[in-house]
Design an enzyme around this catalytic site. Structure first.
Site, short mmCIF file in Angstrom:
data_model
loop_
_atom_site.label_atom_id
_atom_site.label_comp_id
_atom_site.label_asym_id
_atom_site.label_seq_id
_atom_site.Cartn_x
_atom_site.Cartn_y
_atom_site.Cartn_z
N GLU A 154 -13.67 4.07 -2.80
CA GLU A 154 -13.83 4.70 -1.49
C GLU A 154 -15.31 4.96 -1.19
OE1 GLU A 154 -11.21 8.04 -0.91
OE2 GLU A 154 -12.18 8.64 0.98
N SER A 211 -4.09 12.85 1.11
CA SER A 211 -4.62 13.06 2.45
C SER A 211 -3.55 13.68 3.35
CB SER A 211 -5.12 11.74 3.06
OG SER A 211 -4.14 10.72 2.92
N GLU A 267 -7.71 10.26 -9.44
CA GLU A 267 -9.12 10.11 -9.11
C GLU A 267 -10.00 10.37 -10.33
OE1 GLU A 267 -10.14 12.69 -5.83
OE2 GLU A 267 -8.67 11.77 -4.50
N ASP A 308 -0.21 9.80 -4.99
CA ASP A 308 -1.35 10.52 -5.57
C ASP A 308 -0.90 11.69 -6.43
OD1 ASP A 308 -3.73 9.29 -4.84
OD2 ASP A 308 -3.82 10.29 -2.89
N LYS A 349 -1.44 7.46 -8.61
CA LYS A 349 -2.89 7.23 -8.52
C LYS A 349 -3.62 8.52 -8.91
CE LYS A 349 -5.09 6.72 -4.35
NZ LYS A 349 -5.99 7.89 -4.30
O1 KIV Z 1 -5.21 10.25 -0.11
C1 KIV Z 1 -5.53 9.18 0.42
O2 KIV Z 1 -5.17 8.88 1.58
C2 KIV Z 1 -6.36 8.26 -0.34
C3 KIV Z 1 -6.91 7.08 0.40
C4 KIV Z 1 -8.01 7.49 1.28
C5 KIV Z 1 -7.31 6.00 -0.54
O3 KIV Z 1 -6.58 8.45 -1.49
#
Ligand code: KIV
Length: 272
Positions: free
Chosen positions: A190, A53, A123, A91, A121
């Site tokens: 989410e 994000s 997805e 991420d 993390k």
């Molecule tokens: O990138 C991010 O901020 C996220 C959250 C919304 C869980 O993956």
């Protein structure tokens, strides 16, 4: 803070599991830079997510797709320098793991080696399971992310609630079980119905973290810019703002401009 997280000098994936087992909720927030991470860590957050994000709130892109692995490593490195206690999860950005488990492992290793982060993390569910498995085999802790997965926004078409229909809800539950069996240490869900998120959380023994997924998950995550009220225009139903920093910061800048123009700043005490 109750017992488990209070006793932890440094949060680990094992602390999170103990928190779930003890029924203690897990707090998680995003951070992308040193100064913000320092505040969030000092406040006692359990997990800091260097989320992709950053593509939205730091770089101003409409989606999370443009952010690169190098840029994620830059953000993660800045966060890691600030953090003393929180677990830092980063991420893997779009294009750094999908459809290629060797690339996924390479990307995860770069993040861990170059930034000093504690976990990554990814997805998705069954479609990325080979990548998840290969990263885990290198000893890198992995967190899953199901439901609204913003890297697939062009497949979904909109940012509306996912898994409202039975077939998608069933696939989400299966994916959650598969991710747990494969070895992920936690799962972000989410924008899905609260009832489904609660069912998944009760089914899994690993901790679940919700964003727009109700109160039945083992923890909650928000984008810090939303919590602080820096992103003024974004107001989904799930968001609770804990400050109005956009207004406060704008007023401070207006005040500064006024003082500069009127020659009030700097005064005699503010010069050498
Ligand atoms: O990138 C991010 O901020 C996220 C959250 C919304 C869980 O993956």
């Amino acid at each position: 803070m109750s017992a488990v997280s209070k006793d932890a000098k440094r949060m680990t994936v094992h602390t999170l599991k103990r928190m779930k087992d003890a029924g203690e909720k897990i707090s998680m927030l995003t951070a992308y830079d040193y100064s913000m991470a320092k505040i969030i860590d000092a406040a006692g957050i359990d997990v800091i997510l260097v989320g992709d994000s950053a593509s939205n709130v730091m770089a101003g892109h409409e989606t999370t797709l443009p952010i690169t692995l190098d840029q994620m490593i830059y953000h993660a490195t800045s966060v890691i320098r600030a953090v003393e206690r929180s677990l830092v999860v980063v991420d893997l950005p779009f294009g750094s793991y999908q459809g290629n488990s060797e690339l996924a492992l390479e990307s995860a290793i770069r993040i861990m080696k170059e930034s000093g982060a504690h976990a990554v993390k990814l997805e998705g569910g069954s479609e990325i399971i080979e990548s998840v498995s290969r990263i885990l085999s290198a000893g890198v802790p992995v967190m899953g992310h199901l439901g609204l997965t913003p890297q697939s926004i062009y497949k979904f078409g909109t940012y509306t609630v996912r898994a409202k229909k039975e077939a998608e809800a069933a696939k989400l539950l299966e994916d959650a079980k598969l991710l747990e069996e494969t070895g992920v240490f936690g799962l972000v869900m989410e924008k899905i119905p609260a009832q489904l998120a609660t069912e998944v959380s009760k089914t899994l023994s690993i901790p679940t973290i919700g964003i727009g997924a109700g109160n039945g998950t083992d923890g909650q995550v928000l984008v810090s810019h939303d919590l602080f009220g820096i992103t003024k225009e974004f107001h989904p139903r799930f968001l609770r703002r804990y400050a109005t920093l956009y207004d406060i910061m704008k007023e401070a800048v207006e005040h500064y401009i006024k003082d500069v123009k009127s020659t009030d700043f700097p005064n005699e005490k503010e010069q050498y």
